[in-house]
Design an enzyme around this catalytic site. Structure first.
Site, short mmCIF file in Angstrom:
data_model
loop_
_atom_site.label_atom_id
_atom_site.label_comp_id
_atom_site.label_asym_id
_atom_site.label_seq_id
_atom_site.Cartn_x
_atom_site.Cartn_y
_atom_site.Cartn_z
N TYR A 183 -1.22 0.62 11.20
CA TYR A 183 -1.52 0.25 9.33
C TYR A 183 -0.20 0.54 8.58
O TYR A 183 -0.03 -0.32 8.03
CB TYR A 183 -2.98 0.74 9.10
CG TYR A 183 -3.07 0.41 7.18
CD1 TYR A 183 -3.18 -1.28 7.39
CD2 TYR A 183 -3.21 0.99 5.85
CE1 TYR A 183 -3.82 -1.76 5.67
CE2 TYR A 183 -3.64 0.04 4.65
CZ TYR A 183 -3.63 -0.94 4.18
OH TYR A 183 -3.62 -1.63 3.05
N SER A 208 0.88 -1.26 0.60
CA SER A 208 -0.01 0.11 -0.11
C SER A 208 0.64 1.26 0.04
O SER A 208 1.75 1.65 0.26
CB SER A 208 -0.68 0.07 1.41
OG SER A 208 -1.40 1.75 1.39
#
Length: 245
Positions: free
Chosen positions: A144, A131
């Site tokens: 995250y 990501s």
């Protein structure tokens, strides 16, 4: 003999779209995830897909997957996800633990289990679905960000350690992707909050967009390695810069 691709987290979103796309590209696809009923529906719909129940947080489950394979030419480490948007000061340790277990340790388990098969194939591709959160941090993304930075670092180390082996190490790092579950899981089932993430954004990426990028990466000639492919919608210039109408 047809090449075999293993896709983790294949029961929905980018994983499901990738399984469909690689099957269309002519791969025998092993679609692996926890929700077997969804995998069975996918396999019934798409020829060339074999469903396998997999929990990447369980070494026993990963070992069972590895033992069921005759070969593995492509591994797409897609299983992962985000939980919560609390600041670091009030973040829940259990959420951070879960994100690390799935995104990082889950990727490690599957990679360790299938890497020998990738090498044996003579032209293996190990693709990490990371990501942009693993490249640039942002407020509320502490857990995250940490997990995806770790996964990105693992990818870079693997590329160094495996140089000279017949395996390409590829990272695909998406920005804003509108899937059915990513933001819903992050907001703990609050669909209103999840929808707000994409509100007014003209053309966020779809799971199919990312699957298209993955398919392009894994079908390059054997001597071509796509080290890192960052893919965002045109409306997103950076994590903090999104055009809305």
């Amino acid at each position: 003999m047809k090449r075999t691709a293993v896709v983790t987290g294949a029961s929905s979103g980018i994983g499901e779209a990738t399984a469909r796309r690689l099957a269309a590209e002519g791969f025998d696809v092993v679609a692996a995830a926890r929700r077997r009923e969804r995998l069975d529906e996918l396999a019934a719909e798409v020829p060339g897909i074999r469903p396998v129940t997999l929990d990447v947080t369980s070494q026993e489950s990963v070992d069972e997957l590895a033992s069921s394979l005759d070969r593995c030419d492509v591994l797409v480490n897609n299983a992962g996800g985000a939980i919560g948007l609390e600041p670091v000061a009030s973040g829940k340790v259990a959420d951070w633990q879960r994100m690390y277990d799935v995104n990082v340790l889950g990727t490690l388990r599957v990679t360790q289990a299938l890497l020998p098969r990738l090498i044996e194939s003579g032209d293996g591709v190990l693709l990490m679905l990371t990501s942009v959160a693993g490249l640039v941090s942002y407020e509320g993304g502490g857990g995250y960000n940490a997990a995806k930075h770790a996964q990105t670092s693992m990818t870079e180390v693997l590329r160094l350690e495996l140089v000279g082996e017949p395996v390409r190490i590829v990272e695909v790092a998406p920005g804003m992707v509108h899937t059915e579950e990513f933001s819903l899981n992050r907001f703990r089932g609050d669909s209103t909050a999840a929808d707000r993430v994409y509100e007014g954004v003209p053309g966020p990426l779809s799971a199919d967009d990312v699957a298209d990028a993955i398919a392009w990466c894994v079908t390059r000639p054997a001597h071509v390695n796509v080290d890192r492919l960052v893919i965002r919608p045109r409306a997103q210039a950076a994590q903090h810069k999104v055009h809305r109408v």
